[in-house]
Design a protein around this motif. Structure first.
Motif, PDB file in Angstrom:
ATOM      1  N   PRO A 148      49.648  31.855  25.559  1.00  0.00           N
ATOM      2  CA  PRO A 148      50.995  32.004  25.000  1.00  0.00           C
ATOM      3  C   PRO A 148      50.942  32.527  23.572  1.00  0.00           C
ATOM      4  N   VAL A 149      52.050  33.130  23.144  1.00  0.00           N
ATOM      5  CA  VAL A 149      52.188  33.585  21.760  1.00  0.00           C
ATOM      6  C   VAL A 149      53.455  32.960  21.173  1.00  0.00           C
ATOM      7  N   LYS A 150      53.575  33.032  19.860  1.00  0.00           N
ATOM      8  CA  LYS A 150      54.754  32.512  19.198  1.00  0.00           C
ATOM      9  C   LYS A 150      55.908  33.519  19.315  1.00  0.00           C
ATOM     10  N   GLU A 151      57.108  33.020  19.170  1.00  0.00           N
ATOM     11  CA  GLU A 151      58.282  33.886  19.223  1.00  0.00           C
ATOM     12  C   GLU A 151      58.182  34.985  18.170  1.00  0.00           C
ATOM     13  N   HIS A 152      58.504  36.196  18.572  1.00  0.00           N
ATOM     14  CA  HIS A 152      58.474  37.389  17.714  1.00  0.00           C
ATOM     15  C   HIS A 152      57.063  37.750  17.247  1.00  0.00           C
ATOM     16  N   ASP A 153      56.035  37.234  17.923  1.00  0.00           N
ATOM     17  CA  ASP A 153      54.658  37.674  17.654  1.00  0.00           C
ATOM     18  C   ASP A 153      54.447  38.969  18.425  1.00  0.00           C
ATOM     19  N   HIS A 154      54.176  40.058  17.702  1.00  0.00           N
ATOM     20  CA  HIS A 154      54.051  41.363  18.343  1.00  0.00           C
ATOM     21  C   HIS A 154      52.631  41.916  18.261  1.00  0.00           C
ATOM     22  N   THR A 155      51.644  41.031  18.283  1.00  0.00           N
ATOM     23  CA  THR A 155      50.259  41.485  18.343  1.00  0.00           C
ATOM     24  C   THR A 155      50.061  42.299  19.620  1.00  0.00           C
ATOM     25  N   PRO A 156      49.595  43.549  19.544  1.00  0.00           N
ATOM     26  CA  PRO A 156      49.427  44.351  20.754  1.00  0.00           C
ATOM     27  C   PRO A 156      48.534  43.650  21.771  1.00  0.00           C
ATOM     28  N   LEU A 157      48.852  43.825  23.043  1.00  0.00           N
ATOM     29  CA  LEU A 157      48.125  43.117  24.089  1.00  0.00           C
ATOM     30  C   LEU A 157      46.646  43.501  24.105  1.00  0.00           C
ATOM     31  N   ALA A 158      46.339  44.761  23.811  1.00  0.00           N
ATOM     32  CA  ALA A 158      44.942  45.194  23.787  1.00  0.00           C
ATOM     33  C   ALA A 158      44.139  44.494  22.694  1.00  0.00           C
ATOM     34  N   SER A 159      44.829  43.998  21.664  1.00  0.00           N
ATOM     35  CA  SER A 159      44.152  43.264  20.595  1.00  0.00           C
ATOM     36  C   SER A 159      43.942  41.798  20.951  1.00  0.00           C
ATOM     37  N   MET A 160      44.468  41.383  22.097  1.00  0.00           N
ATOM     38  CA  MET A 160      44.335  39.999  22.542  1.00  0.00           C
ATOM     39  C   MET A 160      43.358  39.847  23.704  1.00  0.00           C
ATOM     40  N   LEU A 161      42.615  40.913  24.005  1.00  0.00           N
ATOM     41  CA  LEU A 161      41.705  40.869  25.149  1.00  0.00           C
ATOM     42  C   LEU A 161      40.654  39.769  25.018  1.00  0.00           C
ATOM     43  N   SER A 162      40.237  39.473  23.812  1.00  0.00           N
ATOM     44  CA  SER A 162      39.227  38.431  23.600  1.00  0.00           C
ATOM     45  C   SER A 162      39.780  37.033  23.882  1.00  0.00           C
ATOM     46  N   LEU A 163      41.095  36.925  23.993  1.00  0.00           N
ATOM     47  CA  LEU A 163      41.736  35.628  24.229  1.00  0.00           C
ATOM     48  C   LEU A 163      42.052  35.390  25.701  1.00  0.00           C
ATOM     49  N   GLN A 164      41.745  36.369  26.552  1.00  0.00           N
ATOM     50  CA  GLN A 164      42.012  36.207  27.977  1.00  0.00           C
ATOM     51  C   GLN A 164      41.247  35.020  28.554  1.00  0.00           C
ATOM     52  N   HIS A 165      41.845  34.374  29.530  1.00  0.00           N
ATOM     53  CA  HIS A 165      41.150  33.358  30.311  1.00  0.00           C
ATOM     54  C   HIS A 165      40.882  33.942  31.692  1.00  0.00           C
ATOM     55  N   PHE A 166      39.616  33.884  32.122  1.00  0.00           N
ATOM     56  CA  PHE A 166      39.233  34.451  33.407  1.00  0.00           C
ATOM     57  C   PHE A 166      39.035  33.344  34.441  1.00  0.00           C
ATOM     58  N   PHE A 167      39.327  33.682  35.699  1.00  0.00           N
ATOM     59  CA  PHE A 167      39.155  32.749  36.809  1.00  0.00           C
ATOM     60  C   PHE A 167      38.425  33.471  37.931  1.00  0.00           C
ATOM     61  N   GLU A 168      37.454  32.811  38.514  1.00  0.00           N
ATOM     62  CA  GLU A 168      36.679  33.401  39.604  1.00  0.00           C
ATOM     63  C   GLU A 168      36.828  32.566  40.864  1.00  0.00           C
ATOM     64  N   PHE A 169      36.980  33.250  41.993  1.00  0.00           N
ATOM     65  CA  PHE A 169      37.173  32.599  43.278  1.00  0.00           C
ATOM     66  C   PHE A 169      36.164  33.152  44.279  1.00  0.00           C
ATOM     67  N   ASN A 170      35.554  32.251  45.048  1.00  0.00           N
ATOM     68  CA  ASN A 170      34.638  32.646  46.112  1.00  0.00           C
ATOM     69  C   ASN A 170      35.213  32.197  47.452  1.00  0.00           C
ATOM     70  N   ASN A 171      35.127  33.096  48.440  1.00  0.00           N
ATOM     71  CA  ASN A 171      35.630  32.807  49.787  1.00  0.00           C
ATOM     72  C   ASN A 171      37.073  32.304  49.749  1.00  0.00           C
ATOM     73  N   ALA A 172      37.900  33.076  49.068  1.00  0.00           N
ATOM     74  CA  ALA A 172      39.312  32.706  48.905  1.00  0.00           C
ATOM     75  C   ALA A 172      40.174  33.419  49.941  1.00  0.00           C
ATOM     76  N   GLN A 173      41.218  32.753  50.350  1.00  0.00           N
ATOM     77  CA  GLN A 173      42.225  33.364  51.207  1.00  0.00           C
ATOM     78  C   GLN A 173      43.531  33.432  50.429  1.00  0.00           C
ATOM     79  N   GLY A 174      44.224  34.547  50.558  1.00  0.00           N
ATOM     80  CA  GLY A 174      45.465  34.663  49.822  1.00  0.00           C
ATOM     81  C   GLY A 174      46.038  36.058  49.896  1.00  0.00           C
ATOM     82  N   ASP A 175      46.822  36.399  48.867  1.00  0.00           N
ATOM     83  CA  ASP A 175      47.581  37.646  48.867  1.00  0.00           C
ATOM     84  C   ASP A 175      47.430  38.363  47.534  1.00  0.00           C
ATOM     85  N   LEU A 176      47.268  39.667  47.621  1.00  0.00           N
ATOM     86  CA  LEU A 176      47.353  40.550  46.466  1.00  0.00           C
ATOM     87  C   LEU A 176      48.685  41.268  46.540  1.00  0.00           C
ATOM     88  N   ILE A 177      49.458  41.151  45.492  1.00  0.00           N
ATOM     89  CA  ILE A 177      50.778  41.767  45.414  1.00  0.00           C
ATOM     90  C   ILE A 177      50.708  42.823  44.330  1.00  0.00           C
TER      91      ILE A 177
END
Length: 261
Positions: A148-177
């Motif tokens: 999350p970011v604070k209200e009216h925080d306009h840091t470009p999304l590309a500058s926030m790549l280091s803050l991403q949270h990644f999730f990995e799934f093995n043998n998952a069933q589901g949907d790609l939309i």
């Protein structure tokens, strides 16, 4: 040698409840989101009036959105996934009423690269607007969600790549939309392939970074028009759209600054 087996089935589009089935409805402007317009202004309740399938970004980020079978799910940066309240807001989303024109069943293993190559081979109109639903078994999936970011925080999304949270799934069933949109829609939307994941349990998801599929069904809905709900916020009115954000869009889509499709 890997063999891909598939069949196609055609469907007839019928408007659900009188709504236009071949219209892509977009809230916000893609380049605005990439450039830092994160404050929500359009309710999920209103969004569902324009489509039952799609993806987007929550108010002030904190994850990713997926719209599937008429419900809207948020995957937060913690990984928690849930159905949102209709009164909550989105800053950017694209939806349509999903009515598949074609269906493919693929029974062989596919990487992200081979999946996109296969899709390119069947989505023959390079300037077409396609909504794509992929369901089935995935031997591996990697997704991400922004914090999350604070209200009216306009840091470009590309500058926030280091803050991403990644999730990995093995043998998952589901949907790609997701969607494949043409280059002429870049900046207003996000061109190329763009997918969000939702597992069968509806308790995990995120923006797709990588995938290995085992046995999947692909449904395609080709659209022929699109509309944009332009924000009326002060931040939008003063946003600089002259800056070229093409590289930032690519970086955000693939989850890193360099490499990858």
């Amino acid at each position: 040698m890997v063999t891909t087996v598939f069949f196609t089935t055609s469907f007839v589009n019928t408007p659900p409840g009188g709504k236009a089935p071949n219209l892509l409805f977009t809230v916000g402007v893609g380049a605005g989101l990439i450039g830092g317009l994160y404050d929500g202004y359009y309710s999920y309740g209103k969004l569902k009036q324009h489509g039952d399938f799609g993806l987007g970004a929550p108010d002030k980020l904190d994850g990713e959105l997926v719209v599937f079978q008429g419900k809207i799910y948020q995957t937060q940066n913690t990984g928690k996934t849930f159905v949102v309240d209709d009164k909550q807001l989105t800053s950017f989303a694209m939806v349509n009423f999903f009515q598949p024109d074609k269906k493919f069943t693929v029974s062989s293993a596919m990487t992200k690269e081979s999946l996109f190559h296969f899709l390119d081979s069947v989505l023959t109109n390079v300037n077409g607007l396609y909504a794509i639903h992929i369901s089935g078994q995935f031997s591996y999936l990697k997704t991400r969600a922004f914090p999350p970011v604070k209200e009216h925080d306009h840091t470009p999304l590309a500058s926030m790549l280091s803050l991403q949270h990644f999730f990995e799934f093995n043998n998952a069933q589901g949907d790609l939309i997701g969607y494949r949109l043409p280059s002429f829609m870049d900046n207003t939307n996000i061109s190329g392939y763009h997918f969000h994941f939702l597992n069968n349990q509806k308790d995990a998801g995120g923006h797709m970074i990588d995938v290995k599929a085992d046995n999947i069904t692909i449904e395609i809905d080709q659209m022929d028009s699109y509309s944009i709900q332009v924000p009326s916020t002060s931040d939008f009115e003063h946003f600089d759209f002259k800056k070229n954000r093409a590289e930032d869009i690519k970086s955000v889509e693939r989850g890193n600054k360099e490499g990858g499709k």
